[in-house]
Design an enzyme around this catalytic site. Structure first.
Site, mmCIF file in Angstrom:
data_model
loop_
_atom_site.group_PDB
_atom_site.id
_atom_site.type_symbol
_atom_site.label_atom_id
_atom_site.label_comp_id
_atom_site.label_asym_id
_atom_site.label_seq_id
_atom_site.Cartn_x
_atom_site.Cartn_y
_atom_site.Cartn_z
ATOM 1 N N ARG A 1 0.823 -1.206 0.000
ATOM 2 C CA ARG A 1 0.000 0.000 0.000
ATOM 3 C C ARG A 1 0.859 1.259 0.000
ATOM 4 N NH1 ARG A 1 -4.012 2.846 3.940
ATOM 5 N NH2 ARG A 1 -5.491 3.633 2.408
ATOM 6 N N HIS B 1 0.560 4.404 -2.567
ATOM 7 C CA HIS B 1 0.387 5.798 -2.134
ATOM 8 C C HIS B 1 1.554 6.666 -2.585
ATOM 9 C CE1 HIS B 1 -2.988 5.587 1.057
ATOM 10 N NE2 HIS B 1 -3.173 4.694 0.125
ATOM 11 N N ASN C 1 -3.799 8.105 5.151
ATOM 12 C CA ASN C 1 -2.623 7.339 5.583
ATOM 13 C C ASN C 1 -2.982 6.291 6.626
ATOM 14 O OD1 ASN C 1 -2.896 8.377 8.136
ATOM 15 N ND2 ASN C 1 -0.919 9.340 8.213
ATOM 16 N N HIS D 1 -5.788 -5.978 -2.755
ATOM 17 C CA HIS D 1 -6.648 -6.123 -1.583
ATOM 18 C C HIS D 1 -6.865 -7.586 -1.196
ATOM 19 C CE1 HIS D 1 -8.438 -1.787 -1.975
ATOM 20 N NE2 HIS D 1 -7.147 -1.804 -1.720
HETATM 21 C C1 HEM Z 1 -8.562 1.304 -6.722
HETATM 22 C C2 HEM Z 1 -8.415 2.225 -5.807
HETATM 23 C C3 HEM Z 1 -8.101 1.902 -4.377
HETATM 24 C C4 HEM Z 1 -8.800 2.311 -3.298
HETATM 25 C C5 HEM Z 1 -10.037 3.185 -3.305
HETATM 26 C C6 HEM Z 1 -8.159 1.744 -2.151
HETATM 27 C C7 HEM Z 1 -8.592 1.936 -0.854
HETATM 28 C C8 HEM Z 1 -8.073 1.299 0.235
HETATM 29 C C9 HEM Z 1 -8.545 1.467 1.582
HETATM 30 C C10 HEM Z 1 -9.630 2.428 2.006
HETATM 31 C C11 HEM Z 1 -7.848 0.628 2.378
HETATM 32 C C12 HEM Z 1 -7.993 0.437 3.886
HETATM 33 C C13 HEM Z 1 -7.153 1.438 4.600
HETATM 34 C C14 HEM Z 1 -7.452 1.520 6.051
HETATM 35 O O1 HEM Z 1 -8.422 0.948 6.532
HETATM 36 O O2 HEM Z 1 -6.704 2.210 6.742
HETATM 37 C C15 HEM Z 1 -6.909 -0.057 1.538
HETATM 38 C C16 HEM Z 1 -6.020 -0.989 1.982
HETATM 39 C C17 HEM Z 1 -5.035 -1.526 1.197
HETATM 40 N N1 HEM Z 1 -4.770 -1.210 -0.116
HETATM 41 FE FE1 HEM Z 1 -5.963 -0.167 -1.340
HETATM 42 N N2 HEM Z 1 -7.096 1.009 -2.538
HETATM 43 C C18 HEM Z 1 -7.005 1.081 -3.894
HETATM 44 C C19 HEM Z 1 -6.019 0.518 -4.684
HETATM 45 C C20 HEM Z 1 -4.914 -0.123 -4.178
HETATM 46 C C21 HEM Z 1 -3.747 -0.458 -4.943
HETATM 47 C C22 HEM Z 1 -3.529 -0.101 -6.411
HETATM 48 C C23 HEM Z 1 -2.899 -1.097 -4.105
HETATM 49 C C24 HEM Z 1 -1.527 -1.639 -4.370
HETATM 50 C C25 HEM Z 1 -1.108 -2.047 -5.544
HETATM 51 C C26 HEM Z 1 -3.563 -1.189 -2.825
HETATM 52 C C27 HEM Z 1 -3.073 -1.861 -1.737
HETATM 53 C C28 HEM Z 1 -3.705 -1.932 -0.512
HETATM 54 C C29 HEM Z 1 -3.272 -2.807 0.563
HETATM 55 C C30 HEM Z 1 -2.152 -3.834 0.503
HETATM 56 C C31 HEM Z 1 -4.101 -2.533 1.649
HETATM 57 C C32 HEM Z 1 -4.038 -3.163 3.051
HETATM 58 C C33 HEM Z 1 -3.214 -2.282 3.952
HETATM 59 C C34 HEM Z 1 -3.040 -2.818 5.356
HETATM 60 O O3 HEM Z 1 -3.328 -3.987 5.632
HETATM 61 O O4 HEM Z 1 -2.606 -2.027 6.196
HETATM 62 N N3 HEM Z 1 -4.768 -0.574 -2.900
HETATM 63 N N4 HEM Z 1 -7.058 0.367 0.240
HETATM 64 C C1 LIG Z 2 -1.639 9.604 9.852
HETATM 65 O O1 LIG Z 2 -2.368 10.799 9.957
HETATM 66 C C2 LIG Z 2 -2.888 11.046 11.260
HETATM 67 C C3 LIG Z 2 -3.700 12.310 11.179
HETATM 68 O O2 LIG Z 2 -4.647 12.261 10.169
HETATM 69 C C4 LIG Z 2 -1.756 11.118 12.271
HETATM 70 O O3 LIG Z 2 -2.304 11.280 13.573
HETATM 71 C C5 LIG Z 2 -0.920 9.852 12.215
HETATM 72 O O4 LIG Z 2 0.202 9.980 13.048
HETATM 73 C C6 LIG Z 2 -0.441 9.585 10.789
HETATM 74 N N1 LIG Z 2 0.250 8.314 10.716
HETATM 75 C C7 LIG Z 2 1.541 8.232 10.376
HETATM 76 C C8 LIG Z 2 2.071 6.838 10.276
HETATM 77 O O5 LIG Z 2 2.226 9.185 10.134
#
Ligand code: HEM
Ligand SMILES: *[C@@H]1O[C@H](CO)[C@@H](O)[C@H](O)[C@H]1NC(C)=O
Ligand SMILES: *[C@@H]1O[C@H](CO)[C@@H](O)[C@H](O)[C@H]1NC(C)=O
Ligand SMILES: *[C@@H]1O[C@H](CO)[C@@H](O)[C@H](O)[C@H]1NC(C)=O
Ligand SMILES: *[C@@H]1O[C@H](CO)[C@@H](O)[C@H](O)[C@H]1NC(C)=O
Length: 338
Positions: free
Chosen positions: A70, A74, A101, A200
């Protein structure tokens, strides 16, 4: 679809090549300035050193693979793959402090890789390349072999802004046309959108980012008021995971695996779930609403097709707006500009 600039143009041509190969192709080409083994002469062990540190840390914490995958996404979507995601904010608010983030982590591991590389070859390997390598190596740990090739030669940027992160990271509530437009503006196509969403298959999502689909989808505010795009039993599962009460109306502390059952395994199971209407976010579910995208989801039910397609799409993601040759710098520490 509007192509802006050379890099976008190149990616667009790639995207078209892939489309013409019946949806899931094997096109591959190099972006100018990036190449396989960029550090072969300047720091021959660079990629080995990065992998050794990442594997050692992932062995102790398998969740890191999702964090790095992720982080790479980003980084690349904001100002290109330039390690801007790693910068601390001295005065203004940096990317990593922006709301999207929420689950970014693993910064300490990146610093550890950087320190090891600075010891071996001072001032040579960019933080942007470390992010790209960490994504590949952490995800590949499970298989003990590289799942995709990483081109190197990126340079590090000097700017990071939370406003840009907000503007460039697609929201989980996005519908298909919005996502397609967001990916197009980075030079990625429909195929890339579908295939990369397969990331995902590992990791977790925070309840507050999808609970609007679970409890009050049409404003009726009862447990049956769920998004009809969700498989009902999957919706019940998610309801059971996420709290909803007066103290905590929008549970923002509980995370749920996006691929329950194999959330640490990088595989094509995301697409199996998706086809069964078990995509966590609106941005996942919406991929079934477009005929061409749904057709790709069908092809990706085959693991071999998925792994091949992912290789190509993540390579293109790694080419977004990179700084090469004269541009940017090689940071000495990844969290601050030189
Ligand atoms: C298509 C548009 C995308 C959207 C709207 C999206 C949105 C999100 C959101 C909302 C989360 C959860 C974050 C959280 O709860 O803090 C997430 C997690 C994640 N996303 Fe996406 N994502 C997208 C595309 C991608 C792409 C292109 C990748 C990598 C190639 C990716 C990799 C991941 C991974 C690995 C996680 C899990 C992170 C974790 O376990 O901490 N995502 N994504
Ligand atoms: C992500 O952003 C929040 C505020 O939106 C902040 O409190 C947090 O420390 C940030 N996380 C990292 C890993 O920098
Ligand atoms: C995504 O695309 C839509 C429609 O073009 C646009 O309004 C929105 O600002 C874009 N968002 C991101 C995060 O790129
Ligand atoms: C449910 O949704 C309606 C309409 O969007 C909104 O007015 C109401 O405040 C919501 N109720 C709760 C408890 O979130
Ligand atoms: C989570 O929600 C609570 C109450 O709704 C709020 O006070 C808090 O700032 C939120 N935390 C985050 C990280 O968004």
């Amino acid at each position: 679809m509007v192509a802006k600039g050379l890099i976008t143009g190149v990616s667009l041509v790639l995207a078209l090549l892939v489309f013409s190969a019946a949806g899931v192709g094997t096109a591959s080409a190099q972006a100018p300035g990036l190449k396989k083994g960029f550090y072969k002469k300047s720091c021959p062990r660079a990629e080995d050193i990065a992998r050794e540190v990442v594997w050692a840390r992932v062995a102790g914490n398998r969740e890191l693979a999702a964090k790095f995958l992720r982080m790479f996404f980003h980084d690349c979507f904001v100002r290109g793959c330039d390690a801007s995601v790693l910068l601390d904010s001295p005065t203004n608010t940096a990317e990593k402090n922006a709301p999207p983030n929420l689950s970014l982590a693993g910064f300490d591991v990146i610093d550890e890789v950087k320190a090891a590389l600075e010891r071996a070859c001072p001032g040579v390997v960019s933080c942007a390349d470390i992010v790209a390598l960490a994504a590949r190596d952490s995800v590949s740990f499970q298989y003990k072999r590289n799942l995709w090739e990483v081109e190197t030669g990126r340079r590090d940027g000097t700017v990071s802004s939370d406003q840009e992160a907000l503007a460039d990271i697609p929201a989980p509530t996005s519908t298909f046309d919005i996502l397609l437009s967001n990916f197009s503006s980075k030079g990625l196509g429909l195929q890339d959108l579908v295939v990369l969403s397969g990331a995902h298959t590992i990791g977790v999502g925070n309840c507050n980012l999808f609970s609007s689909r679970l409890f009050n989808f049409t404003g009726k505010n009862n447990p049956s008021d769920i998004d009809p795009a969700l498989n009902p039993s999957y919706a019940r599962f998610l309801q059971g995971q996420c709290r909803r009460n007066l103290q905590d109306p929008n549970d923002n502390t509980t995370v749920v695996p996006m691929d329950p059952g194999s959330s640490l395994s990088f595989d094509n199971h995301y697409f199996v779930n998706l086809k069964a209407h078990q995509g966590m976010f609106t941005s996942d579910a919406t991929l079934l609403t477009n005929g061409r995208a749904a057709n790709i989801v069908d092809k990706l039910q085959d693991p071999g097709v998925f792994f091949d397609a992912f290789k190509n799409s993540i390579k293109r993601m790694g080419q977004i707006g990179m700084l090469t040759s004269a541009n940017g710098q090689i940071r000495k520490k990844c969290n601050v500009v030189n």
